[in-house]
Scaffold this motif. Structure first.
Motif, PDB file in Angstrom:
ATOM      1  N   SER A  45      41.361  51.112  46.763  1.00 21.74           N
ATOM      2  CA  SER A  45      41.628  50.771  45.362  1.00 21.74           C
ATOM      3  C   SER A  45      41.835  49.282  45.132  1.00 21.74           C
ATOM      4  N   ALA A  46      42.036  48.502  46.204  1.00 22.13           N
ATOM      5  CA  ALA A  46      42.139  47.051  46.016  1.00 22.13           C
ATOM      6  C   ALA A  46      40.762  46.471  45.691  1.00 22.13           C
ATOM      7  N   ALA A  47      39.706  47.145  46.160  1.00 20.27           N
ATOM      8  CA  ALA A  47      38.348  46.679  45.843  1.00 20.27           C
ATOM      9  C   ALA A  47      38.016  47.069  44.416  1.00 20.27           C
ATOM     10  N   SER A 108      34.893  38.819  32.339  1.00 19.49           N
ATOM     11  CA  SER A 108      34.233  39.841  33.160  1.00 19.49           C
ATOM     12  C   SER A 108      35.073  40.216  34.379  1.00 19.49           C
ATOM     13  N   GLY A 109      36.210  39.562  34.570  1.00 21.48           N
ATOM     14  CA  GLY A 109      37.049  39.893  35.722  1.00 21.48           C
ATOM     15  C   GLY A 109      37.961  38.733  36.066  1.00 21.48           C
ATOM     16  N   ALA A 110      38.716  38.909  37.127  1.00 22.86           N
ATOM     17  CA  ALA A 110      39.657  37.867  37.538  1.00 22.86           C
ATOM     18  C   ALA A 110      38.912  36.579  37.884  1.00 22.86           C
ATOM     19  N   THR A 111      37.755  36.730  38.522  1.00 19.71           N
ATOM     20  CA  THR A 111      36.975  35.556  38.920  1.00 19.71           C
ATOM     21  C   THR A 111      36.640  34.697  37.713  1.00 19.71           C
ATOM     22  N   GLU A 112      36.130  35.341  36.670  1.00 21.07           N
ATOM     23  CA  GLU A 112      35.763  34.561  35.488  1.00 21.07           C
ATOM     24  C   GLU A 112      36.997  33.964  34.822  1.00 21.07           C
ATOM     25  N   GLU A 138      44.946  32.872  49.429  1.00 19.28           N
ATOM     26  CA  GLU A 138      44.154  33.146  48.221  1.00 19.28           C
ATOM     27  C   GLU A 138      42.824  33.829  48.535  1.00 19.28           C
ATOM     28  N   HIS A 139      42.413  34.649  47.593  1.00 20.43           N
ATOM     29  CA  HIS A 139      41.056  35.199  47.560  1.00 20.43           C
ATOM     30  C   HIS A 139      40.101  34.039  47.261  1.00 20.43           C
ATOM     31  N   HIS A 140      38.867  34.123  47.721  1.00 18.19           N
ATOM     32  CA  HIS A 140      37.910  33.039  47.469  1.00 18.19           C
ATOM     33  C   HIS A 140      37.819  32.699  45.975  1.00 18.19           C
ATOM     34  N   VAL A 186      48.434  30.649  42.266  1.00 16.36           N
ATOM     35  CA  VAL A 186      48.920  31.513  43.352  1.00 16.36           C
ATOM     36  C   VAL A 186      48.576  32.967  43.059  1.00 16.36           C
ATOM     37  N   VAL A 187      48.264  33.693  44.114  1.00 21.83           N
ATOM     38  CA  VAL A 187      47.977  35.111  43.955  1.00 21.83           C
ATOM     39  C   VAL A 187      49.285  35.898  43.770  1.00 21.83           C
ATOM     40  N   HIS A 188      49.272  36.863  42.872  1.00 23.36           N
ATOM     41  CA  HIS A 188      50.475  37.675  42.630  1.00 23.36           C
ATOM     42  C   HIS A 188      50.703  38.599  43.826  1.00 23.36           C
ATOM     43  N   ILE A 189      49.651  39.410  44.126  1.00 22.57           N
ATOM     44  CA  ILE A 189      49.707  40.299  45.300  1.00 22.57           C
ATOM     45  C   ILE A 189      48.478  40.007  46.148  1.00 22.57           C
ATOM     46  N   SER A 190      48.694  39.684  47.415  1.00 27.58           N
ATOM     47  CA  SER A 190      47.555  39.391  48.293  1.00 27.58           C
ATOM     48  C   SER A 190      46.737  40.660  48.542  1.00 27.58           C
ATOM     49  N   GLY A 217      46.179  37.503  39.134  1.00 29.89           N
ATOM     50  CA  GLY A 217      46.800  38.823  39.031  1.00 29.89           C
ATOM     51  C   GLY A 217      45.825  39.961  39.281  1.00 29.89           C
ATOM     52  N   ALA A 218      44.747  39.685  40.017  1.00 33.04           N
ATOM     53  CA  ALA A 218      43.731  40.727  40.224  1.00 33.04           C
ATOM     54  C   ALA A 218      44.346  42.019  40.752  1.00 33.04           C
ATOM     55  N   GLN A 219      45.312  41.897  41.662  1.00 38.76           N
ATOM     56  CA  GLN A 219      45.907  43.099  42.262  1.00 38.76           C
ATOM     57  C   GLN A 219      47.237  43.475  41.608  1.00 38.76           C
ATOM     58  N   GLY A 240      39.998  43.977  35.208  1.00 36.82           N
ATOM     59  CA  GLY A 240      40.099  45.268  34.524  1.00 36.82           C
ATOM     60  C   GLY A 240      39.832  46.449  35.438  1.00 36.82           C
ATOM     61  N   HIS A 241      38.832  46.282  36.315  1.00 37.29           N
ATOM     62  CA  HIS A 241      38.428  47.430  37.144  1.00 37.29           C
ATOM     63  C   HIS A 241      39.435  47.764  38.232  1.00 37.29           C
ATOM     64  N   LYS A 242      40.361  46.843  38.504  1.00 38.15           N
ATOM     65  CA  LYS A 242      41.389  47.156  39.503  1.00 38.15           C
ATOM     66  C   LYS A 242      42.630  47.751  38.838  1.00 38.15           C
ATOM     67  N   MET A 243      42.679  47.725  37.522  1.00 34.63           N
ATOM     68  CA  MET A 243      43.803  48.354  36.808  1.00 34.63           C
ATOM     69  C   MET A 243      43.293  49.609  36.075  1.00 34.63           C
ATOM     70  N   VAL A 374      37.790  53.232  53.490  1.00 36.33           N
ATOM     71  CA  VAL A 374      38.593  52.006  53.585  1.00 36.33           C
ATOM     72  C   VAL A 374      37.621  50.830  53.560  1.00 36.33           C
ATOM     73  N   ARG A 375      38.129  49.652  53.279  1.00 38.37           N
ATOM     74  CA  ARG A 375      37.264  48.469  53.286  1.00 38.37           C
ATOM     75  C   ARG A 375      37.393  47.749  54.620  1.00 38.37           C
ATOM     76  N   THR A 376      36.300  47.233  55.104  1.00 32.05           N
ATOM     77  CA  THR A 376      36.362  46.407  56.308  1.00 32.05           C
ATOM     78  C   THR A 376      35.645  45.096  56.007  1.00 32.05           C
ATOM     79  N   ALA A 394      40.325  46.101  59.006  1.00 30.97           N
ATOM     80  CA  ALA A 394      40.150  47.316  58.209  1.00 30.97           C
ATOM     81  C   ALA A 394      41.329  47.316  57.241  1.00 30.97           C
ATOM     82  N   ARG A 395      41.095  47.735  56.021  1.00 34.34           N
ATOM     83  CA  ARG A 395      42.168  47.677  55.027  1.00 34.34           C
ATOM     84  C   ARG A 395      42.248  48.965  54.234  1.00 34.34           C
ATOM     85  N   LEU A 396      43.432  49.580  54.211  1.00 34.30           N
ATOM     86  CA  LEU A 396      43.612  50.678  53.278  1.00 34.30           C
ATOM     87  C   LEU A 396      44.432  50.152  52.122  1.00 34.30           C
TER      88      LEU A 396
HETATM   89  N1  7TS Z   1      41.656  37.807  43.386  1.00 37.40           N
HETATM   90  C1  7TS Z   1      42.090  38.782  44.200  1.00 37.40           C
HETATM   91  C2  7TS Z   1      43.459  38.711  44.790  1.00 37.40           C
HETATM   92  C3  7TS Z   1      41.256  39.876  44.464  1.00 37.40           C
HETATM   93  O1  7TS Z   1      41.704  40.847  45.258  1.00 37.40           O
HETATM   94  C4  7TS Z   1      39.960  39.920  43.894  1.00 37.40           C
HETATM   95  C5  7TS Z   1      38.991  41.014  44.243  1.00 37.40           C
HETATM   96  C6  7TS Z   1      39.587  38.900  43.029  1.00 37.40           C
HETATM   97  C7  7TS Z   1      40.454  37.853  42.800  1.00 37.40           C
HETATM   98  C8  7TS Z   1      38.281  38.922  42.312  1.00 37.40           C
HETATM   99  O2  7TS Z   1      38.322  39.903  41.323  1.00 37.40           O
HETATM  100  P1  7TS Z   1      36.994  40.252  40.475  1.00 37.40           P
HETATM  101  O3  7TS Z   1      37.384  41.412  39.644  1.00 37.40           O
HETATM  102  O4  7TS Z   1      36.670  39.076  39.670  1.00 37.40           O
HETATM  103  O5  7TS Z   1      35.956  40.564  41.498  1.00 37.40           O
HETATM  104  N2  7TS Z   1      39.250  41.639  45.453  1.00 37.40           N
HETATM  105  C9  7TS Z   1      38.456  42.487  46.135  1.00 37.40           C
HETATM  106  C10 7TS Z   1      38.829  43.094  47.327  1.00 37.40           C
HETATM  107  O6  7TS Z   1      39.924  42.946  47.867  1.00 37.40           O
HETATM  108  N3  7TS Z   1      37.815  43.860  47.775  1.00 37.40           N
HETATM  109  O7  7TS Z   1      36.810  43.785  46.907  1.00 37.40           O
HETATM  110  C11 7TS Z   1      37.190  42.932  45.875  1.00 37.40           C
END
Ligand code: 7TS
Length: 423
Positions: A45-47, A108-112, A138-140, A186-190, A217-219, A240-243, A374-376, A394-396
């Motif tokens: 569900s993190a993906a 369109s998402g956290a990235t945008e 941080e996430h990329h 800063v990321v809220h939840i890694s 706040g993606a997570q 949005g898709h993670k919530m 799970v994601r790897t 590997a991540r659950l």
């Molecule tokens: N930031 C964090 C902390 C994330 O986990 C993700 C997506 C993003 C940003 C990007 O979010 P997006 O909705 O714009 O894609 N994380 C993951 C993950 O952990 N596995 O697939 C996507």
């Protein structure tokens, strides 16, 4: 090699009785499906999180009954569609306790959302002598936009280290904050370690040197009740898709006075007040940041997800997820050869692990055969992989619909992987 964490010994027993997981599961139709002839156990569900009926139905109903472009017509469907789109903005504003719906920009998402802040706010406020402060976890998506900004402006990117346990080194964070720091992000939840960062404290520290605080706040919203005003952040980027909302949706919360002063970052229809070749003027926020036809049905689905989340007892949910985290940590730690990466004291229900002698992708494949998703990989956190000296994990990632039985299925599948690879 076994492993212990702060969560491995105490398991609250009351959570199950106050949180009705079977009632929740009934609302997520995909959970009924089978994979490779086995009952699906979805631990990814993190993906992306699965969607409840209310979200699926809201999006479908929009296309069935209302579909029309927004903000552009006087005809009935266009009026209804605009109302539905703007209602969704209000639903989100209520969920995060924004001061007004104008503080919510659809993306369109956290990235945008992060790119919007880096490009618009960053482009305006960051110069060659300035610094942007991020962290090693941080996430990329919360690294590259700042690298691009620094390349463009000549500013310097500073990085707060992460301890072996997977927590931010707060002393170094304090040292790195200076009057040169213009943005702290800063990321809220890694998404890899599960660490919940002390956002209130970081926002206050950022403000102490005159910087703004951006939260990835993606997570966040999947696991925690988020009150942006209580957190004290200036921007909050959400996926949005993670919530539990539709894919391709997200939003940026920004404090109104900051948004009002920010220039547009994408040009096109809907974001203008008046266009002429002698000079174009721009619309007020939030329209200024929503050029072109938005993902209207997606926004409507996201609004439904926000209301769905608000209908849930978040305290009970948090305690339920904490119970799952503790149980999964305890069970996995009991398997010889398993090493858990990320042992922060304050952790959401995300567990990265490696098994000595088996590549994470092979773990993922064996688990998939057992119906366990799970994601790897590096989870878009390559600097963290380097720090922990692993190519991947590997991540659950556990969400509100997961159960202890599913964790048992995962643990059984991990034991199978160890047998198959004979390690
Ligand atoms: N930031 C964090 C902390 C994330 O986990 C993700 C997506 C993003 C940003 C990007 O979010 P997006 O909705 O714009 O894609 N994380 C993951 C993950 O952990 N596995 O697939 C996507």
């Amino acid at each position: 090699m076994g492993n212990t964490t702060a969560h491995s010994t105490q398991t609250p027993t009351t959570a199950q009785s106050t949180f009705d997981v079977s009632a929740i599961r009934k609302q997520f139709p995909i959970l009924n499906r089978q994979v490779h002839g086995k009952q699906l156990v979805y631990l990814d569900s993190a993906a992306t999180a699965q969607k409840p009926d209310v979200v699926i139905d809201a999006e479908a109903a929009f296309y069935r009954n209302t579909n029309s472009n927004v903000h552009r017509g006087v005809h009935q469907l266009s009026v209804e569609s605009t109302d539905a789109y703007e209602r969704a903005r209000e639903q989100i504003a209520r969920l995060i306790n924004a001061a007004s719906a104008d503080e919510v920009i659809f993306t369109s998402g956290a990235t945008e959302s992060i790119n919007l802040v880096a490009s618009s706010y960053g482009g305006m406020h960051v110069g060659p002598d300035d610094e942007v402060l991020i962290t090693h976890m941080e996430h990329h998506s919360n690294i590259v936009p700042w690298q691009l900004l620094c390349e463009r402006t000549g500013a310097t990117l500073r990085v707060v280290p992460v301890t072996d346990r997977g927590e931010l080194d707060m002393n170094t964070l304090r040292e790195l904050l200076t009057t040169r720091t213009k943005i702290v992000s800063v990321v809220h939840i890694s998404n890899t370690l599960g660490t919940i960062n002390p956002i209130r404290e970081i926002a206050a520290l950022a403000h102490g040197v005159g910087a703004v605080c951006v939260i990835d706040g993606a997570q966040g919203l999947q696991h925690l009740a988020v009150d942006v005003r209580e957190l004290g952040c200036d921007f909050y980027a959400a996926a949005g898709h993670k919530m539990f909302g539709p894919t391709g949706t997200g939003f940026l919360y920004g404090r109104k006075e900051l948004l009002d002063a920010m220039p547009p970052w994408k040009g096109g229809g809907s974001m203008i007040r008046n266009v002429s070749f002698s000079g174009t003027t721009y619309a007020d926020v939030p329209a200024r940041f929503e050029a072109g036809t938005p993902h209207i049905a997606g926004a409507v689905g996201l609004g439904a997800a926000a209301t769905f989340l608000q209908s849930i007892d978040r305290q009970a949910l948090q305690s339920y997820e904490h119970d799952l985290l503790a149980y999964a940590t305890e069970q996995l730690s009991g398997i010889a050869g398993v090493r858990i990466i990320g042992e922060a004291a304050d952790k959401a229900s995300v567990i990265s692990f490696v098994i000595e002698g088996i590549h994470p992708h092979d773990i993922g494949t064996v688990l998939d055969n057992e119906g366990v998703a799970v994601r790897t990989g590096h989870h878009c956190t390559q600097p963290l992989m380097e720090q922990y000296n692993v190519p991947a994990t590997a991540r659950l990632s556990l969400a509100m619909y997961n159960t202890r039985d599913e964790i048992d299925a995962l643990v059984q599948a991990v034991r199978t992987a160890i047998e198959v690879f004979d390690v």
